[in-house]
Design an enzyme around this catalytic site. Structure first.
Site, PDB file in Angstrom:
ATOM      1  N   SER A 124       0.846  -1.185   0.000  1.00  0.00           N
ATOM      2  CA  SER A 124       0.000   0.000   0.000  1.00  0.00           C
ATOM      3  C   SER A 124       0.887   1.241   0.000  1.00  0.00           C
ATOM      4  O   SER A 124       1.926   1.275   0.658  1.00  0.00           O
ATOM      5  CB  SER A 124      -0.911   0.022   1.235  1.00  0.00           C
ATOM      6  N   LYS A 174      -3.906  -7.483   3.124  1.00  0.00           N
ATOM      7  CA  LYS A 174      -4.039  -6.381   2.164  1.00  0.00           C
ATOM      8  C   LYS A 174      -5.470  -6.298   1.623  1.00  0.00           C
ATOM      9  O   LYS A 174      -5.999  -5.200   1.394  1.00  0.00           O
ATOM     10  CB  LYS A 174      -3.051  -6.566   1.019  1.00  0.00           C
ATOM     11  N   HIS A 177      -7.454  -4.631   4.284  1.00  0.00           N
ATOM     12  CA  HIS A 177      -7.017  -3.225   4.271  1.00  0.00           C
ATOM     13  C   HIS A 177      -7.779  -2.441   3.212  1.00  0.00           C
ATOM     14  O   HIS A 177      -8.304  -1.352   3.466  1.00  0.00           O
ATOM     15  CB  HIS A 177      -5.510  -3.181   4.024  1.00  0.00           C
ATOM     16  N   ASN A 178      -7.853  -2.990   1.996  1.00  0.00           N
ATOM     17  CA  ASN A 178      -8.518  -2.275   0.914  1.00  0.00           C
ATOM     18  C   ASN A 178     -10.028  -2.216   1.119  1.00  0.00           C
ATOM     19  O   ASN A 178     -10.666  -1.233   0.729  1.00  0.00           O
ATOM     20  CB  ASN A 178      -8.178  -2.925  -0.429  1.00  0.00           C
ATOM     21  N   GLU A 181     -10.565   0.593   3.392  1.00  0.00           N
ATOM     22  CA  GLU A 181     -10.366   1.821   2.614  1.00  0.00           C
ATOM     23  C   GLU A 181     -11.644   2.214   1.867  1.00  0.00           C
ATOM     24  O   GLU A 181     -12.018   3.391   1.824  1.00  0.00           O
ATOM     25  CB  GLU A 181      -9.219   1.590   1.635  1.00  0.00           C
TER      26      GLU A 181
END
Length: 307
Positions: A124, A174, A177-178, A181
């Site tokens: 990221s 990840k 995480h996205n 987001e």
């Protein structure tokens, strides 16, 4: 920093080339395989080596080798299939793109039969990573992670990389995480749309800046919202069309498969789908945020389009 290491690198897009630049600044030796001749000059300017085949990358590296791949998820299998026969037992394959973690687990098992070690480095940082560093969520064998530690330490800011588990764990983290987001961007977009629709002539860029001074909603995304609003106060130069690159979908489906409720992420994903059918201020802000932090393509507003 630790002693510089050497590694092969394939995938010289927006993030990949900047990662090569950051690695070279710290003195690491990088051998780049490029299929686009126009990239050669930029690669050579970094001091990295440019070759035109995977075989030449492998030939220039001393075993045990490290071969880093930064390609789209749908190109990873083909990339591995081509480079795998060139590598030897003990070599390390790194997938730094946004692959689905289940594909990563499968790939690690497949290449492991040849004695290869597979590392997934969820990355990221977008187009800003060159200067600020990349947050790295790393899965794979611990000894492979340790062998690559000097490269991770160079790419990340202090405290910005972590071995999170075996192969697949990095891409799983990840993915989540996205998904988070997605929800954060949607919340900012809805709030700013509400302020834009109020009876007050609110200074939205100033409010974004204000909220980053000690507010509980301060964040880098809010800094990018401020920048986007300064550049285009009413977001009239961008269409409310927001793409998704897959991780949000994967996060929602993972929640469904494990009976873990993810309503905020799910609804933010649905909002992106809706953006392709209508036009809204909120979706223009999400599109502007994606362009700010990741350099993602955004559709310009049509000439003469009335906002």
């Amino acid at each position: 920093m630790a002693n510089p290491i050497e590694l092969g690198f394939q995938g010289l897009g927006k993030m990949g080339l900047n990662m090569v630049r950051r690695l070279r600044r710290a003195g690491h030796r990088v051998v780049c395989y490029g299929r686009t001749p126009s990239k050669e000059a930029e690669v050579r300017e970094t001091g990295a080596e440019w070759v035109t085949s995977q075989a030449e990358v492998v030939a220039r590296l001393a075993p045990p080798r490290a071969y880093w791949v930064m390609v789209p998820a749908d190109a990873v299998d083909d990339t591995i299939a081509r480079v795998r026969p060139l590598l030897e037992a003990g070599d390390i394959l790194v997938d730094g793109g946004n692959s689905h973690y289940r594909d990563t687990v499968r790939r690690a098992e497949e290449v492991g039969r040849d004695g290869l070690r597979f590392v997934d480095a969820g990355t990221s940082g977008g187009i800003w990573g060159l200067e600020t560093g990349y947050c790295l969520m790393v899965g794979g064998p611990k000894e492979a992670f340790e062998a690559l530690d000097p490269a991770f330490a160079t790419l990340a800011p202090p405290g910005g990389y972590l071995h999170v588990g075996p192969s697949g764990a990095g891409h799983f983290v990840k993915m989540v995480h996205n998904g988070i987001e997605y929800g954060m961007m949607e919340a900012y977009a809805e709030g700013f749309e509400l302020m834009a629709a109020s009876e007050f002539d609110l200074p939205l860029p100033d409010i974004a800046r204000l909220w980053n001074q000690g507010s509980v909603v301060r964040s880098w995304l809010l800094e990018l919202a401020e920048q986007a609003l300064v550049e285009d106060p009413d977001l009239s130069r961008i269409q409310a069309h927001v793409d998704d690159s897959g991780e949000g979908r994967w996060t929602v489906l993972e929640g469904i498969s494990r009976a873990v409720p993810t309503p905020v992420i799910a609804l933010s994903l649905m909002r992106r789908f809706g953006s392709r059918q209508d036009d809204s201020y909120a979706m223009r802000l999400v599109a502007a945020l994606r362009r700010q932090f990741g350099g993602h393509a955004a559709k310009p507003a049509e000439e003469g389009e009335d906002r």
